[in-house]
Design a protein around this motif. Sequence first.
Motif, short mmCIF file in Angstrom:
data_model
loop_
_atom_site.label_atom_id
_atom_site.label_comp_id
_atom_site.label_asym_id
_atom_site.label_seq_id
_atom_site.Cartn_x
_atom_site.Cartn_y
_atom_site.Cartn_z
N GLN A 95 0.84 -1.18 0.00
CA GLN A 95 0.00 0.00 0.00
C GLN A 95 0.89 1.25 0.00
O GLN A 95 2.11 1.15 -0.01
CB GLN A 95 -0.94 -0.03 1.21
N GLN A 96 0.27 2.41 0.02
CA GLN A 96 1.01 3.67 -0.12
C GLN A 96 1.88 3.92 1.11
O GLN A 96 1.48 3.68 2.24
CB GLN A 96 0.01 4.81 -0.31
N ARG A 140 -5.74 9.64 0.18
CA ARG A 140 -5.77 8.37 0.90
C ARG A 140 -5.69 8.65 2.41
O ARG A 140 -5.11 9.65 2.84
CB ARG A 140 -4.62 7.46 0.48
N HIS A 194 -3.62 4.95 7.75
CA HIS A 194 -4.17 3.61 7.96
C HIS A 194 -3.13 2.74 8.67
O HIS A 194 -1.93 2.92 8.48
CB HIS A 194 -4.52 3.02 6.57
N HIS A 252 -2.56 -1.60 10.29
CA HIS A 252 -3.07 -2.96 10.40
C HIS A 252 -2.00 -3.82 11.06
O HIS A 252 -0.95 -3.31 11.47
CB HIS A 252 -3.48 -3.51 9.03
N THR A 288 0.19 2.81 6.65
CA THR A 288 0.11 2.99 5.20
C THR A 288 -0.92 4.07 4.87
O THR A 288 -1.61 4.60 5.75
CB THR A 288 -0.29 1.68 4.50
N TYR A 299 -4.36 4.41 2.66
CA TYR A 299 -5.34 3.45 2.14
C TYR A 299 -6.64 4.18 1.82
O TYR A 299 -6.98 5.20 2.45
CB TYR A 299 -5.60 2.36 3.19
N GLY A 300 -7.36 3.65 0.84
CA GLY A 300 -8.67 4.21 0.48
C GLY A 300 -8.60 4.95 -0.83
O GLY A 300 -7.53 5.17 -1.41
N GLY A 325 -12.59 4.59 3.02
CA GLY A 325 -11.68 3.55 3.46
C GLY A 325 -12.39 2.52 4.30
O GLY A 325 -13.50 2.09 3.97
N ASP A 383 -8.90 3.11 9.48
CA ASP A 383 -8.48 4.49 9.23
C ASP A 383 -8.79 5.42 10.40
O ASP A 383 -8.49 6.61 10.32
CB ASP A 383 -9.19 5.05 7.99
#
Length: 788
Positions: free
Chosen positions: A403-404, A452, A455, A457, A471, A473-474, A479, A483
């Motif tokens: 992811q980003q 984005r 985020h 996890h 990261t 995300y979305g 998202g 988030d």
Amino acid sequence: MSVESRGCESEYDPKHGSSALRKRVTEREPHKGNVKVAENTETRGANNKHQNHSLNPRLKLQDIGGTEHVLGLKKCNPLASTTSAHQEWTVYSLILVALLSLCTRFYKILEPPHICWDETHFGKMGSYYINQTFFFDVHPPLGKMLIGLAGYLTGYDGSFPFAKPGDKFEEHNYAGMRAFCALLGSCLPPFTYLTVLELSKSLPAALITASLLIFDTGCITISQYILLDPILMFFILGSVLSMVKFSSHRERAFSGSWWLWLLLTGVNLAGALGVKFVGLFVILLVGMNTVRDLWNLLGDINLSLVLFGKHLLARVFCLILLPASLYISFFAIHFLVLNKSGPGDGFFSSAFQSRLIGNNLHNASMPEYLAYGSTITMKNVRIAGGYLHSHWHLYPEGVGARQQQITAYSHKDFNNLWFVRNQDFKTENPTDPVEFVKHGDIIRLEHKETSRNLHSHLHEAPLTKKHFQVTGYGINGTGDPNDFWQIEVCGGKPGDLVKVLRSKVRLIHLSTGCVLFSSGKTLPKWGWEQVEVSCSPYLKDTPNSQWNFEDHVNAKLPNISLEVLKPSFLEILLESHIVMIRGNSGLKPKDNEVSSKPWHWPINYQGLRFSGVNETEYRIYLLGNPVIWWLNLFSIALYVVMVTIAATSIQRGIQLSQKARVVSVSYRAMQGADGRRKGDDAGVATSLPSLFYYGPHPVLSSLLSCFAFQQYANRDNLGHHAAELGLVCKSSCHAKNIQWRSGCADHTVLVQLLLVPSSLLWHGRTTCSRPQQSHGRTQVDGIVGVLR
């Protein structure tokens, strides 16, 4: 066969105020090597008066009262003309050393006419001073300020960008900055010459040591370009020279020259530390020498405690207070000159940035309290902490979820901007009333550039494996529940509003319970060498997990002035040092960067390319002279052997001459400091090893080389010239079978007149014979020198 020599008359000398004495005829007894001096009443009185003098090689004739006249040296001193000639040769030699040093350093100083290696850094920093633009560097500011001053005084306007090595200077005037560094580099051989001459009193040793530096290719190369090393070595050797000169004036305490060299020692110490933190090691050397001197003074029972207190206060003022004041003044000038916003802003706190003209926080006004819908930047509270940052690049395969990337970035950038959103994914209506963010609220941070969300996890972080990955995300702000973050004001309570700049906050991830964390670790090349951001399951309150909101834009809210946030001078001084120390610890070699191991530099294992990558360019390669560097290495080994022999001799009860002891102490102090510097610098510089970082060491090793070889070469020549003059004193000991090492020195006048400086380096054995009985007294013949 008897050998007679006519005595010399010693008349009244108004300068020394001595009574007239007549030396009787001396004679050498046949078939004996002992030279006898007939005693008269006045001579015996002089001997008794000064019988407690030990073998002090610094002891002068006039310091022994009437002994000078007893030996009849006033009218027949053959060293008068010799000393004058020696002084002339000393001055001529110094002029020769200075000229050769200047010629070798200034030869082709303008070539090549393009940037060479680290000139891109220090030349650029000199330009920053001329333009008053703030920047960050891991070294103290004095060296760069002097480079900038030299450029300014010689007509450089600070407009050249110093972008990368190889860029041509063209019409820009760079000669002044190079010439300044070369001038300071040209002072190194004269400094070593004077230092060795003062310690050894040997003109050949001083000339050889200076020659080692004059013709060393590494020392020449490092002195010809816009670098900090010639400036650093100038102050280091200046400190050593001043310390040695001050020590030679200890018998003239509180005289003008005594104060001068003590003050110069303090000034040079401040200069060495003000260029690089490596200067701490020469401070350690001077400090150890000062402690030893004070300890010896404390043990002098003839010195009153009041006078000892004056000695202590003089050293505290000149070697502690003066260097500290000068060092702080360097930073005061640094902050005063660099008052405009520049590339170094982001390394410092928001309060620090508020004092910089052109920074968005300088004389700025913004909403005081954080609200939903605001555009903000978040900065880690840790000193030199970066801004919460993201970009379009993804984490590579095998590094958590693809992811980003979320990082911390030290510079101002539009990718540092975030929107503060509610936990629902609805877009705020411009007509809705303002809703402030409070302690304990659940918020969402949306990256302005990529849309984005911040985020996290349960995947592990890229570098800190016990932390979770963070990261982006979305899509377009939408998202999932990962988030959401709960905002906590440090020291706050539910309902407290979040103040911009002044509130320290933590972001707790709602799903996993971890806290947003900046580890300070630098990501690899795939992460653009920015700082890792992770989510720590350890909720301990640390600066790494604390953030503050710096920029704040919200058209619905009134603005307030930030003038009250400007810090005091002591606050910015402390912060700048913390940033420099952390910057030094964070230096790591980049991929494909030329580096070396700590053991490479003593053996001249490899050099460093300064300029040129092919045969068509002007190529410069930094490499020390192998003969000189390997000679230095061998001399260190030779020195260790000689010290081992001397220590073993003392342990076995073999008495060494006083001069050998004094010189050995000096060598141990110098070599000990040099060895500590080698070891400590190697440890400090292991994060970014390079031959460049060990530049001062060959200079100090060259000092030791000539000491070691001169010590070895003259091990049998101590007092040779004194023996030729027949300067022998003879006295009696009143106790039977008194051995030299058991206290005979307390009852014997053995005047060691070492009048020729080149013979004062090494004497591995004493010449005091075993006691012999004569006329009911124990007589000890003290023969100075070795009769050939």
